[in-house]
Design an enzyme around this catalytic site. Structure first.
Site, mmCIF file in Angstrom:
data_model
loop_
_atom_site.group_PDB
_atom_site.id
_atom_site.type_symbol
_atom_site.label_atom_id
_atom_site.label_comp_id
_atom_site.label_asym_id
_atom_site.label_seq_id
_atom_site.Cartn_x
_atom_site.Cartn_y
_atom_site.Cartn_z
ATOM 1 C CE1 TYR A 37 -3.852 -2.455 5.058
ATOM 2 C CE2 TYR A 37 -3.022 -0.256 4.591
ATOM 3 C CZ TYR A 37 -3.480 -1.484 4.149
ATOM 4 O OH TYR A 37 -3.557 -1.741 2.807
ATOM 5 C CB THR A 53 -11.468 -3.503 -2.299
ATOM 6 O OG1 THR A 53 -10.810 -3.000 -1.114
ATOM 7 C CG2 THR A 53 -10.548 -3.346 -3.499
ATOM 8 C CB SER A 87 -0.884 0.000 1.252
ATOM 9 O OG SER A 87 -1.489 1.264 1.454
ATOM 10 C CE LYS A 127 -0.950 -4.082 3.246
ATOM 11 N NZ LYS A 127 -0.945 -5.342 2.459
#
Length: 207
Positions: free
Chosen positions: A158, A193, A145, A162
């Site tokens: 998160y 998404t 990401s 990543k």
């Protein structure tokens, strides 16, 4: 070429489904992986029924396992290799998102995000890498990401997962170049998404 799309939570990731459709239509031999057997079966039926292609297509194999379960990964890798004997391209696109403040987030949530986004893909890559090295052929893809490069508030778990992904696969790229194996890290921005809808919060509940 043979493609393995690997994901811990297939229904969450529109991208992996779209990848499967594109690769199938191009004539790739697919091994679709995930922990939701029903979703894998539905996608397999959809691909098998599709006819809008001018090339020969192949019915995908499915391998069901939970990428966050270290004990399941070695066996799953062996099952993946049995499908076609080797893997040309491994796409690590497992992912879970997160929303919360650092001060309110339990360490269990940090670990859960790291297990899905980092340790799972690393373990699967390590399990399949020796077969690529023996053949001196293979391509490992990690879906990261932009937050693997730039951290933003309320995404600590998160972004950290990543960042770790970016660092690991950058190291891998340098190490396996001598074996003619390619490594690509894809770092998209925001895409449409269900990943955000299924993010975990500071206490581990669904966003």
């Amino acid at each position: 070429m043979d493609f393995v799309t690997s994901t811990a939570i297939l229904p969450l990731l529109l991208g992996c489904v779209e990848c499967a459709r594109v690769f199938h239509a191009a004539g790739a031999k697919l091994v679709l992986c995930g922990r939701n057997a029903k979703a894998l079966e539905e996608l397999t039926r959809e691909l098998a029924a599709s006819r809008a292609t001018k090339v020969q297509t192949h019915k995908p194999y499915t391998v069901t396992f939970d990428l966050t379960d270290p004990g399941a990964i070695v066996g799953a890798a062996a099952e993946i290799l049995q499908c076609f004997g080797y893997v040309d391209v491994l796409i690590n696109n497992a992912g879970i998102s997160y929303r919360g403040t650092i001060v309110d987030t339990s360490l269990d949530v940090d670990r859960r995000v790291m297990e899905t986004n980092y340790f799972g893909p690393v373990a699967l890559t390590k399990a399949l890498l020796p077969s690529m090295i023996r053949r001196r052929q293979g391509h490992v893809v990690a879906i990261s990401s932009i937050q693997g490069k730039i951290s933003v508030p309320f995404r600590s778990a998160y972004a950290a997962s990543k960042h770790a992904t970016q660092a690991f696969f950058d190291c891998l790229r340098a190490e396996v170049e001598q074996h003619d194996i390619e490594v690509t890290v894809v770092s998209p921005g925001y895409i449409q998404t269900s990943l955000s809808l299924n993010a975990v919060t500071a206490d581990g509940s669904k966003y």
